[in-house]
Design a protein around this motif. Structure first.
Motif, PDB file in Angstrom:
ATOM      1  N   UNK A   1       0.838  -1.173   0.000  1.00 37.64           N
ATOM      2  CA  UNK A   1       0.000   0.000   0.000  1.00 37.64           C
ATOM      3  C   UNK A   1       0.889   1.245   0.000  1.00 37.64           C
ATOM      4  N   UNK A   2       0.498   2.249  -0.738  1.00 34.18           N
ATOM      5  CA  UNK A   2       1.254   3.496  -0.805  1.00 34.18           C
ATOM      6  C   UNK A   2       1.148   4.265   0.508  1.00 34.18           C
ATOM      7  N   UNK A   3       2.241   4.873   0.904  1.00 32.58           N
ATOM      8  CA  UNK A   3       2.274   5.714   2.093  1.00 32.58           C
ATOM      9  C   UNK A   3       1.381   6.933   1.882  1.00 32.58           C
ATOM     10  N   UNK A   4       0.711   7.332   2.927  1.00 33.15           N
ATOM     11  CA  UNK A   4      -0.172   8.494   2.848  1.00 33.15           C
ATOM     12  C   UNK A   4       0.605   9.802   2.692  1.00 33.15           C
ATOM     13  N   UNK A   5       1.912   9.777   2.913  1.00 35.45           N
ATOM     14  CA  UNK A   5       2.741  10.983   2.847  1.00 35.45           C
ATOM     15  C   UNK A   5       3.492  11.136   1.520  1.00 35.45           C
ATOM     16  N   UNK A   6       3.214  10.298   0.522  1.00 33.95           N
ATOM     17  CA  UNK A   6       3.982  10.315  -0.728  1.00 33.95           C
ATOM     18  C   UNK A   6       4.113  11.707  -1.337  1.00 33.95           C
ATOM     19  N   UNK A   7       3.052  12.441  -1.413  1.00 35.54           N
ATOM     20  CA  UNK A   7       3.084  13.754  -2.048  1.00 35.54           C
ATOM     21  C   UNK A   7       3.909  14.786  -1.299  1.00 35.54           C
ATOM     22  N   UNK A   8       4.084  14.594   0.011  1.00 34.02           N
ATOM     23  CA  UNK A   8       4.775  15.557   0.852  1.00 34.02           C
ATOM     24  C   UNK A   8       6.183  15.128   1.249  1.00 34.02           C
ATOM     25  N   UNK A   9       6.514  13.877   1.064  1.00 34.35           N
ATOM     26  CA  UNK A   9       7.754  13.324   1.600  1.00 34.35           C
ATOM     27  C   UNK A   9       8.982  13.728   0.784  1.00 34.35           C
ATOM     28  N   UNK A  10       9.944  14.409   1.422  1.00 34.96           N
ATOM     29  CA  UNK A  10      11.155  14.812   0.706  1.00 34.96           C
ATOM     30  C   UNK A  10      11.969  13.617   0.204  1.00 34.96           C
ATOM     31  N   UNK A  11      11.954  12.526   0.948  1.00 33.86           N
ATOM     32  CA  UNK A  11      12.680  11.338   0.490  1.00 33.86           C
ATOM     33  C   UNK A  11      12.047  10.804  -0.788  1.00 33.86           C
ATOM     34  N   UNK A  12      10.749  10.573  -0.760  1.00 34.48           N
ATOM     35  CA  UNK A  12      10.074   9.998  -1.919  1.00 34.48           C
ATOM     36  C   UNK A  12      10.165  10.911  -3.140  1.00 34.48           C
ATOM     37  N   UNK A  13      10.147  12.191  -2.916  1.00 29.70           N
ATOM     38  CA  UNK A  13      10.169  13.162  -4.015  1.00 29.70           C
ATOM     39  C   UNK A  13      11.577  13.628  -4.367  1.00 29.70           C
ATOM     40  N   UNK A  14      12.566  12.821  -4.020  1.00 33.10           N
ATOM     41  CA  UNK A  14      13.968  13.021  -4.415  1.00 33.10           C
ATOM     42  C   UNK A  14      14.560  14.355  -3.963  1.00 33.10           C
ATOM     43  N   UNK A  44       6.659  10.991  12.474  1.00 28.64           N
ATOM     44  CA  UNK A  44       5.503  11.808  12.105  1.00 28.64           C
ATOM     45  C   UNK A  44       4.270  11.415  12.907  1.00 28.64           C
ATOM     46  N   UNK A  45       3.960  10.138  12.935  1.00 29.41           N
ATOM     47  CA  UNK A  45       2.727   9.694  13.588  1.00 29.41           C
ATOM     48  C   UNK A  45       2.834   9.674  15.106  1.00 29.41           C
ATOM     49  N   UNK A  46       4.048   9.532  15.644  1.00 27.00           N
ATOM     50  CA  UNK A  46       4.213   9.465  17.091  1.00 27.00           C
ATOM     51  C   UNK A  46       4.280  10.839  17.749  1.00 27.00           C
ATOM     52  N   UNK A  47       5.007  11.777  17.133  1.00 17.61           N
ATOM     53  CA  UNK A  47       5.226  13.068  17.789  1.00 17.61           C
ATOM     54  C   UNK A  47       5.008  14.281  16.894  1.00 17.61           C
ATOM     55  N   UNK A  48       4.772  14.077  15.615  1.00 11.67           N
ATOM     56  CA  UNK A  48       4.443  15.191  14.735  1.00 11.67           C
ATOM     57  C   UNK A  48       5.490  15.509  13.683  1.00 11.67           C
ATOM     58  N   UNK A  49       5.038  16.136  12.615  1.00  8.44           N
ATOM     59  CA  UNK A  49       5.862  16.477  11.457  1.00  8.44           C
ATOM     60  C   UNK A  49       7.053  17.350  11.824  1.00  8.44           C
ATOM     61  N   UNK A  50       6.889  18.240  12.767  1.00  9.21           N
ATOM     62  CA  UNK A  50       7.970  19.171  13.102  1.00  9.21           C
ATOM     63  C   UNK A  50       9.205  18.471  13.665  1.00  9.21           C
ATOM     64  N   UNK A  51       9.075  17.231  14.093  1.00  3.25           N
ATOM     65  CA  UNK A  51      10.204  16.478  14.651  1.00  3.25           C
ATOM     66  C   UNK A  51      10.892  15.581  13.621  1.00  3.25           C
ATOM     67  N   UNK A  52      10.392  15.552  12.403  1.00  6.14           N
ATOM     68  CA  UNK A  52      11.004  14.740  11.351  1.00  6.14           C
ATOM     69  C   UNK A  52      12.107  15.571  10.690  1.00  6.14           C
ATOM     70  N   UNK A  53      13.370  15.183  10.893  1.00  4.19           N
ATOM     71  CA  UNK A  53      14.462  15.942  10.266  1.00  4.19           C
ATOM     72  C   UNK A  53      14.350  15.901   8.735  1.00  4.19           C
ATOM     73  N   UNK A  54      14.690  17.012   8.089  1.00  5.01           N
ATOM     74  CA  UNK A  54      14.592  17.091   6.633  1.00  5.01           C
ATOM     75  C   UNK A  54      15.426  16.029   5.933  1.00  5.01           C
ATOM     76  N   UNK A  55      16.590  15.740   6.452  1.00  3.90           N
ATOM     77  CA  UNK A  55      17.503  14.793   5.791  1.00  3.90           C
ATOM     78  C   UNK A  55      17.417  13.395   6.398  1.00  3.90           C
ATOM     79  N   UNK A  56      16.265  13.033   6.867  1.00  2.10           N
ATOM     80  CA  UNK A  56      16.033  11.762   7.552  1.00  2.10           C
ATOM     81  C   UNK A  56      15.641  10.683   6.548  1.00  2.10           C
ATOM     82  N   UNK A  57      16.337   9.553   6.573  1.00  7.10           N
ATOM     83  CA  UNK A  57      16.046   8.454   5.656  1.00  7.10           C
ATOM     84  C   UNK A  57      15.107   7.437   6.307  1.00  7.10           C
TER      85      UNK A  57
END
Length: 73
Positions: A1-14, A44-57
């Motif tokens: 199943x596709x991740x619900x964050x595909x459109x927003x995810x910096x990793x997925x969007x290169x 993201x789901x545990x503590x929120x988007x603001x805690x996801x580092x931009x360069x996080x794999x």
């Protein structure tokens, strides 16, 4: 199943540098497979988007656990 964050995810969007071969494997496993395994999604789901580092794999699960633990304590 596709991740619900595909459109927003910096990793997925290169937006994060990644070798094409391993990047494709990660996208198949995490983004188009089991989003619950993705470190970015876990934070993201545990503590929120603001805690996801931009360069996080998506495979940085140990760091994700530490971020979640630090935020919750």
């Amino acid at each position: 199943m596709d991740c619900v964050q595909l459109g927003k995810c910096p990793f997925y969007n290169d937006k994060i540098p990644m070798d094409n071969g391993i990047g494709a494997v990660f996208k198949k496993k995490y983004c188009k497979g089991n989003q619950g395994l993705c470190a970015r999604y876990q934070v993201l789901t545990a503590v929120g988007q603001s805690y996801v580092p931009d360069s996080f794999y998506p495979n940085m699960v140990d760091i994700a656990k530490k971020i979640i633990e630090d935020v919750r304590s």
